[in-house]
Design a protein around this motif. Structure first.
Motif, short mmCIF file in Angstrom:
data_model
loop_
_atom_site.label_atom_id
_atom_site.label_comp_id
_atom_site.label_asym_id
_atom_site.label_seq_id
_atom_site.Cartn_x
_atom_site.Cartn_y
_atom_site.Cartn_z
N LYS A 117 8.06 82.59 124.28
CA LYS A 117 9.50 82.37 124.14
C LYS A 117 9.74 81.28 123.11
O LYS A 117 8.92 80.38 122.95
CB LYS A 117 10.13 81.97 125.47
N ASP A 118 10.87 81.40 122.42
CA ASP A 118 11.17 80.42 121.39
C ASP A 118 11.21 79.02 121.98
O ASP A 118 11.88 78.76 123.00
CB ASP A 118 12.53 80.73 120.75
N GLY A 119 10.46 78.11 121.30
CA GLY A 119 10.49 76.72 121.72
C GLY A 119 9.67 76.42 122.96
O GLY A 119 9.68 75.27 123.43
N GLU A 120 8.97 77.39 123.53
CA GLU A 120 8.18 77.16 124.73
C GLU A 120 6.71 77.51 124.47
O GLU A 120 6.39 78.31 123.59
CB GLU A 120 8.70 78.02 125.89
N ALA A 121 5.83 76.90 125.25
CA ALA A 121 4.40 77.19 125.14
C ALA A 121 4.11 78.57 125.72
O ALA A 121 4.79 79.01 126.67
CB ALA A 121 3.59 76.13 125.86
N PRO A 122 3.16 79.31 125.20
CA PRO A 122 2.81 80.62 125.76
C PRO A 122 2.33 80.47 127.21
O PRO A 122 1.69 79.48 127.58
CB PRO A 122 1.67 81.12 124.85
N PHE A 123 2.65 81.47 128.04
CA PHE A 123 2.19 81.44 129.44
C PHE A 123 1.69 82.84 129.80
O PHE A 123 2.21 83.85 129.33
CB PHE A 123 3.32 80.99 130.38
N PRO A 124 0.63 82.94 130.64
CA PRO A 124 0.03 84.24 130.98
C PRO A 124 0.93 85.03 131.94
O PRO A 124 1.54 84.46 132.85
CB PRO A 124 -1.29 83.85 131.64
N ILE A 125 0.98 86.35 131.72
CA ILE A 125 1.77 87.22 132.58
C ILE A 125 0.94 88.34 133.22
O ILE A 125 1.38 88.98 134.19
CB ILE A 125 2.94 87.85 131.80
N ALA A 126 -0.28 88.58 132.68
CA ALA A 126 -1.11 89.66 133.24
C ALA A 126 -2.51 89.52 132.66
O ALA A 126 -2.74 88.82 131.66
CB ALA A 126 -0.53 91.04 132.92
N GLU A 127 -3.47 90.22 133.28
CA GLU A 127 -4.83 90.22 132.77
C GLU A 127 -5.56 91.48 133.24
O GLU A 127 -5.24 92.05 134.30
CB GLU A 127 -5.58 88.97 133.22
N SER A 128 -6.51 91.90 132.43
CA SER A 128 -7.40 93.01 132.78
C SER A 128 -8.79 92.63 132.32
O SER A 128 -8.96 91.69 131.54
CB SER A 128 -6.94 94.31 132.13
#
Length: 914
Positions: free
Chosen positions: A794-805
């Motif tokens: 998201k703009d202005g925010e650090a990346p965050f995990p939402i899923a994994e395989s």
């Protein structure tokens, strides 16, 4: 001008090649000096062929050019033809001597448009001078012939091709297509009889044409003194053989009268291209006539055989086939071989068989030849192979074989499968012929043959089999140690020195197209897999491509380090599997299994390594695939180096077993960055270091290059772990940032310094669970298994995990609206690295975040026998949008299948990243 220079160089080459033939013919003439001259006359055909035939002749094993000095002359003649006449004859070097230091470099080729070198100018001047001499001699011959024809223009025909002309100094034969016998007037009847008999014999043999050919060759090779000598002797033998034919026709009683005729018509000089009765040394001809006797059948046979033998050895070229000969001498074999081009390298392998099964194959000695054909060992080598069987206490023989190869002074000891044998024997050569004497075995460019076999018997009666046509020596005896010569058209890595081969050459010797169980056993032994534990190996047909094979390795006991996998077993088998896939062309997959425990149950854990992984690493090394890599010892060596198994490297491996870089004592690296070798890590924060030797502690210094531009230096004191390695943990501040570190690791007298490049590759996506972002692969187990994490951005925010395989390629994933609410869920296929269990998980976005769901199977699978995690495995069918569950049933038959759609069987919980 180039055509003239080329012809001149070709003639120089042919003249050099003809010199030994001329010498051989002269020696044969000396041997046949008491035989009729017709045999000596026939010998000159060999010289004529050598001087006139510019193309290759028949290659045989009996040619005189197979002799070592003449082989060198032939090579020098070939160099002359290509314009390198200024190079000296190559000097023979002693076997296994080191190459001389400071050898002169090859001169650079002159740039286009620059002045020709002095050698080229010299060649052009020589070619023009030669051409001028040829034209001058041809002109003189033609003028002399025309003047002679004008002189006899008033000749009167007498019938039968005989013409009479006044003022002729001697009778002669003139002309080629319509030859005439010209005789002077006033001949007595006896003289006329001798002259006509002589000249008509010339006509029957078409000697006028052979005389013309000899004159033309003399004009071409006018600069060659040997050609003049041969021409004089050829003309003398031509005339003497014709004199003897007259004596055979008219009888011994005409010797004196014929001799007087020769003296009366003797000429002081020859007439070119004309057969004159009194030319070519009348004194020697008279002596030969007076000494002539009719030949006996025995003398005729011996003389004819000498001519045929001389022609056979002189009119053929050296064989282009390599050969080897072995003979029993004491406790070993006397070896002689000739390795001709295109052979570029050779090796002597030692193969140990027990009851026909190959137990080991070890390369003992090898050498290679450079581009110019030279090597440390000569192409023609004479050596002694020693194989001394150890004596056992009391009687019989022990379990060791003491071996040596005197060319290079190599010695080694081979341990035999049994500790005691009742009898031992040996066979020199391939052993394919019963009781045959030592003979040459011919080899192609890439070929092999057995040099020597040592046979052992463990039977009470001590029976040994020295010949068995069906089973061979290895299958007909209890234990056999065979020494095998292998030749190749590929250059050896050790082309500058004969040396003991390394593991790469040993493995390459076991390379095979169609893998068999015994070959697989030999490969596994060479890779030290038996040190891991007791196992059984099986080769089976694959259900895929025709002819494809699968190798199964089943370990009998549960490894001591099981938790739930075995790093010791997997760490040995992963590189072994890649090497097996490279060396066995039809092998498609390697499987290994060992007992393990999970949730209190005993399970059989199976690990798979397919050709996809091996091909990926081969491409990283610059090869098309693993099959191409395995087609040369160099490729196998590259893979061993990549895997850190070459024995000379300080190995560096990423967490999970991926060997990523290696340092050699000579400081050579495959990759460099800022002058340092680079180890690229993706989402990995520790390295395994194996210096190979040293104490139990190691100091490592690390300079961290942070994303903000700062450099932070840290020192770590490392202790050797139970597996013999040192673990270096890297402090990564940001798992998604490009970071690098320089590691300083002491190793013996110097330091192993390398750069660690922590790399992250982002793959963007849009609209996944309503987010835009990217996914990153976290690579483990040498690319066999990795975790794929999806990050929202998201703009202005650090990346965050939402899923994994996770799985072999990060796991497959699909999107679909499973509950019909108009929003798509993410379905991921997950394969666990420990036991290979495959399941499906579903990610769903809700108002308070992302949830992860699993299939709840309890009570929903009829007759399911739940004996552990692998009693079920799951998959998703995107076309039908159904979940498919495969499960074990109680009757022990094939897995049953159940299907479900939607989210009825899915149980969700809030997602927390691993």
């Amino acid at each position: 001008m180039e055509l003239v220079t080329g012809a001149f160089l070709k003639l120089l080459s042919m003249a050099l090649t003809a010199l030994p033939v001329m010498a051989m013919v002269l020696a044969a003439r000396l041997f046949l000096r008491r035989a009729p001259k017709k045999y000596a006359y026939g010998l000159w055909a060999a010289v004529g062929v050598r001087l006139t035939c510019p193309v290759g002749l028949l290659r045989t094993a009996w040619s005189i050019f197979n002799l070592r000095p003449l082989e060198r002359m032939s090579k020098y003649a070939a160099n002359v033809e290509t314009g390198f006449a200024a190079q000296p004859l190559p000097a023979l070097r002693p076997a296994f001597a080191a190459p001389a230091a400071g050898a002169p470099a090859v001169p650079a080729v002159s740039a286009a448009g620059s002045a020709p070198p002095a050698r080229e100018l010299f060649l052009r001047a020589g070619a023009l001078f030669w051409l001028a001499g040829v034209l001058a001699l041809l002109l003189w011959g033609a003028v002399s012939y025309l003047r002679l024809q004008r002189r006899v223009s008033a000749a009167v025909p007498q019938g039968g091709g005989v013409w009479v002309c006044q003022g002729l100094p001697t009778p002669f034969l003139l002309g080629f297509f319509r030859p005439r016998i010209l005789i002077p007037t006033g001949l007595e009847d006896s003289e006329r009889l001798y002259v006509l008999a002589h000249e008509r014999h010339h006509l029957r043999r078409r000697d006028q044409w052979w005389k013309l050919l000899s004159c033309l060759l003399l004009a071409v090779y006018w600069w060659n003194p040997a050609a003049w000598v041969c021409w004089v002797l050829f003309c003398r033998d031509l005339e003497m053989s014709c004199d003897e034919a007259v004596l055979r026709q008219l009888g011994d009683q005409v010797k004196k009268g014929y001799s007087r005729s020769l003296v009366s018509f003797a000429l002081e000089r020859q007439v070119p291209a004309v057969l004159a009765f009194g030319e070519h040394d009348a004194v020697r001809r008279v002596r030969n006539v007076l000494n002539w006797k009719r030949e006996t059948p025995r003398a005729a046979f011996l003389a004819a055989a000498a001519v045929v033998l001389t022609a056979a050895v002189c009119m053929t070229n050296a064989s282009d086939k390599s050969w080897v000969r072995a003979a029993n001498v004491g406790d070993g074999a006397a070896l002689t071989w000739m390795l001709r081009e295109p052979v570029r390298s050779w090796a002597v392998y030692e193969d140990v068989y027990e009851n026909g099964t190959l137990l080991s194959s070890t390369a003992r000695v090898l050498d290679g030849f450079a581009e110019d054909g030279t090597g440390v060992s000569p192409r023609r080598l004479t050596a002694a192979l020693r194989a001394d069987v150890a004596r056992a206490a009391g009687s019989g023989f022990g379990g060791e074989l003491h071996c040596g190869f005197d060319a290079g002074a190599f010695t080694w000891t081979t341990r035999l499968p049994k500790a005691r044998y009742t009898a031992a024997g040996s066979v020199a050569g391939p052993g394919t012929d019963a009781g045959s004497a030592p003979r040459r075995v011919f080899l192609e460019g890439t070929d092999e043959t057995v040099l020597y076999s040592v046979l052992f018997s463990a039977r009470p009666d001590g029976v040994l089999t020295g010949y068995d046509r069906e089973r061979g020596l290895a299958g007909a005896n209890d234990t056999v140690v065979q020494f095998r010569l292998v030749t190749s058209t590929d250059a050896a890595v050790g082309a500058d020195a004969a040396h003991r081969p390394d593991l790469a050459e040993t493995l390459f010797a076991l390379r095979t197209e169609a893998l068999e169980t015994k070959t697989a056993a030999a490969l596994l032994e060479a890779l030290s897999v038996p040190e891991v534990g007791t196992y059984a190996a099986f080769v089976e047909a694959s259900g895929g491509q025709k002819g494809a094979k699968i190798l199964r390795v089943e370990f009998a006991r549960e490894p001591e380090d099981i938790d739930p996998t075995s790093p010791r077993v997997d760490g040995a088998m992963y590189p072994a599997a890649e090497l097996l896939l490279a060396l066995a062309q039809e092998l498609e997959e390697v499987q290994w299994s060992y007992p393990s425990r999970e949730d209190g149950y005993q399970v059989l854990l199976t690990v798979y390594c397919g050709r996809e992984t091996a091909d990926a690493h081969a491409r990283a090394l610059g090869y098309a695939d693993s099959r191409e890599l395995g087609r040369s010892a160099r490729g196998v060596r590259d893979l061993l180096s990549y895997l850190g198994l070459d024995g000379s490297a300080c190995r560096v491996s990423a967490s999970g077993g991926e060997i990523s870089a290696a340092w050699y004592p000579d400081g050579q690296f495959d990759f460099a960055y800022d002058g340092l070798p680079v180890l690229v890590l993706e989402e990995t924060n520790q390295l395994a270091l194996d210096p190979g030797s040293g104490g139990d502690t190691l100091t490592a210094g690390v300079d961290y290059y942070r994303p903000n531009g700062t450099v932070e230096r840290r020192t770590q004191e490392l202790s050797r772990q139970e597996d013999g390695q040192f673990w270096l943990h890297l402090d990564r501040q940001d798992p998604l940032a490009e970071e690098s570190a320089v590691c300083f690791i002491p190793w013996e007298d110097g330091k192993f310094v390398f750069r660690v490049q922590q790399s992250v590759v982002r793959h963007p996506f849009t609209g996944l669970l309503g987010y835009n972002g990217f996914w990153v692969d976290h690579d483990f187990m040498a690319g066999v298994w990795c975790i794929r994490t999806y990050y929202a951005q998201k703009d202005g925010e650090a990346p965050f995990p939402i899923a994994e395989s996770f799985g072999g390629d990060g796991g497959k994933s699909w999107t679909a609206d499973l509950d019909g609410d108009g929003r798509e869920e993410l379905i991921c296929c997950c394969v666990f690295g420990g036991d290979g269990h495959q399941s499906v998980c579903v990610y769903q976005r809700r108002g308070d975040g992302v949830y992860r769901g699993y299939l709840e199977l309890a009570g929903r699978l009829p007759d399911h026998e739940d004996w552990g995690a692998n009693s079920t495995w799951e998959e998703y069918d995107p076309e039908r949008q159904v979940f498919r569950i495969h499960y074990a049933v109680k009757d022990g038959g094939d897995y049953a299948v159940a299907e479900t759609s939607g989210l009825d069987w899915v149980v969700f919980e809030a997602y927390e990243p691993s």
